[in-house]
Design an enzyme around this catalytic site. Structure first.
Site, PDB file in Angstrom:
ATOM      1  N   ASP A  84       0.835  -1.192   0.000  1.00 40.79           N
ATOM      2  CA  ASP A  84       0.000   0.000   0.000  1.00 40.79           C
ATOM      3  C   ASP A  84       0.874   1.249   0.000  1.00 40.79           C
ATOM      4  O   ASP A  84       2.012   1.229   0.451  1.00 40.79           O
ATOM      5  CB  ASP A  84      -0.997  -0.003   1.151  1.00 40.79           C
ATOM      6  CG  ASP A  84      -0.412  -0.532   2.458  1.00 40.79           C
ATOM      7  OD1 ASP A  84       0.825  -0.728   2.529  1.00 40.79           O
ATOM      8  OD2 ASP A  84      -1.167  -0.761   3.408  1.00 40.79           O
ATOM      9  N   GLU A 145      -5.603   3.591   4.130  1.00 41.43           N
ATOM     10  CA  GLU A 145      -5.956   4.214   5.414  1.00 41.43           C
ATOM     11  C   GLU A 145      -7.413   4.693   5.419  1.00 41.43           C
ATOM     12  O   GLU A 145      -7.708   5.881   5.326  1.00 41.43           O
ATOM     13  CB  GLU A 145      -5.008   5.370   5.716  1.00 41.43           C
ATOM     14  CG  GLU A 145      -3.556   4.969   5.900  1.00 41.43           C
ATOM     15  CD  GLU A 145      -3.315   4.192   7.188  1.00 41.43           C
ATOM     16  OE1 GLU A 145      -4.246   4.054   7.985  1.00 41.43           O
ATOM     17  OE2 GLU A 145      -2.174   3.728   7.389  1.00 41.43           O
TER      18      GLU A 145
END
Length: 415
Positions: A84, A145
């Site tokens: 990520d 997130e």
């Protein structure tokens, strides 16, 4: 599956080409220039550039800023590796010479490390194509997130546009003395939900509270009462966390506002526990508002896009843990148990595809030694962790974090 000893041997052969200084430079550059969810344009471009140079067919712009690289190497399994890319709205306080140059934004969760590991692992595996067969797919995911990045990539055709995986693999940097690789078979991370609450009162002048229904006081009672949900309504054997992360009300000291807003975060590991807590939240909010005489019923909204539990395939996790033990030593791998943290990693796996997700501990030895506490858990709680403005992984984990990915991929690719 490739035997652990063979996968470890092949990994050691590829490790000789890794240059710590080059990895450190790439990592520090990403750390200095963090980008938040769906704005990871520079990070994505740097990952894409390295993948193309290594021979991957690269697709950019998947779910806006996602990157997918595909490297075919004959017949064999299809292995997906995921990293990520996004940073957090946190002002860095590490004092590092390569600290964030973007005010109020920081790689406080280590995704800069994840992309460094991913890019280097892809390059190492591409250079070592003589030792494996199959298809390697590298996924640079945006917006982990709480931005829904994995779901957005799936919605943008991830599963239809690229080779279907036989296995999905990923890892996360974590606090803990650098040099360990925790693996947890089965449940390893919790589900998460964000909940918005609006309390409607009657506003007025601060000198005449009797003419108002104060939503601030009502919301404060709600916050206090919510602290009893987990402690008094959930069995001790069940794990859950309910946090009030936001409380917004008012514009001036002498004005009683007409409404107050709360934002809650729920972490749970069992669907029945989740539903019980959500019901308790609604009951408490409605009850406190009724007791206060609020003129309009409150609003309780569970935001869409919450993350599910992350449940590692137990057999797969055991096999990859065995490879990591072979590579780093038997004492380096242990089961830390399920964490209350959450991830959208599992959403990348098509239905029925096994996945495994493990950790790389990263606290510098001097920071760990100075932390108060007599045992691992006490020290773990005392050192800076993910999302802290002081989170600063030890650069010594750069090469090992590449090797964990390489060895895991080699254990699943054809020999």
């Amino acid at each position: 599956m490739t035997e652990p000893a063979v996968a470890a041997r092949l990994t050691r052969e590829l490790a000789s080409a890794l240059k710590h200084e080059e990895l450190e430079g790439f990592y520090q550059d990403l750390h200095r220039r963090p980008e938040t969810a769906f704005a990871e344009h520079r990070t994505a471009a740097k990952l894409a550039l390295r993948l193309r140079a290594a021979g991957f067919t690269v697709t950019e712009g998947v779910a806006r800023t996602g990157v997918v690289g595909v490297l075919g190497n004959g017949d064999g399994p299809v292995v997906w590796l995921r990293g990520d890319m996004d940073a957090l709205p946190v002002r860095e306080e590490t004092g590092l010479p390569y600290a964030s140059a973007v005010d109020g934004v920081m790689h406080a969760c280590g995704h800069d490390l994840h992309i460094t590991w991913l890019a280097a692992a892809a390059e190492a595996l591409a250079a070592g194509r003589g030792g494996w067969s199959g298809t390697l797919v590298v996924v640079g995911q945006p917006a982990e997130e709480a931005g829904g990045g994995a779901a957005a990539m799936v919605a943008d055709g991830l599963h239809a546009r690229f080779p279907r995986p036989d296995v999905l693999l990923g890892q996360h940097v974590a606090p803990g003395l650098a040099g360990f690789y925790p693996h947890t078979p089965g449940l390893t991370m919790s589900a998460t939900d964000d909940i918005d609450v609006v309390v409607h009162g009657v506003g007025g002048h601060g000198s005449r509270p009797e003419s108002t229904v104060d939503p601030v006081v009502t919301a404060a009672h709600i916050v206090t009462r919510l602290q009893t949900v987990v402690s008094r309504e959930i069995a001790a054997k069940d794990s859950a966390v309910l946090t009030v992360g936001e409380f917004h009300a008012g514009t001036k000291p002498n004005i009683i506002p007409a409404e107050a807003r709360l934002a809650l975060n729920l972490r749970s590991q069992d669907p029945r526990v989740r539903e019980r807590i959500l019901a308790a939240v609604r009951r408490i909010v409605e009850g406190e508002c009724a007791a206060a005489g609020c003129p309009v019923p409150p609003e309780v909204t569970v935001r869409p896009g919450g993350y599910p539990v992350t449940v590692n395939d137990a057999v797969l996790d055991g096999e990859i843990a065995a490879v990591h033990r072979e590579l780093f030593g038997p004492e380096s791998v242990f089961d830390f148990g399920p964490a209350m943290g959450s991830e959208d990693f599992s959403l990348l796996a098509p239905e029925g595809v096994p996945y495994d997700y493990w950790y790389v501990t990263s606290t510098p030895p001097d920071v760990w030694a100075a932390a108060p506490g007599e045992d691992l858990f006490e020290k773990f709680a005392a050192v800076p962790g993910n999302h802290s403005p002081l989170f600063a992984p030890d650069p010594s984990v750069l090469v090992p974090g590449v090797l964990t990915l390489v060895s895991a991929a080699l254990s699943r690719l054809g020999g």
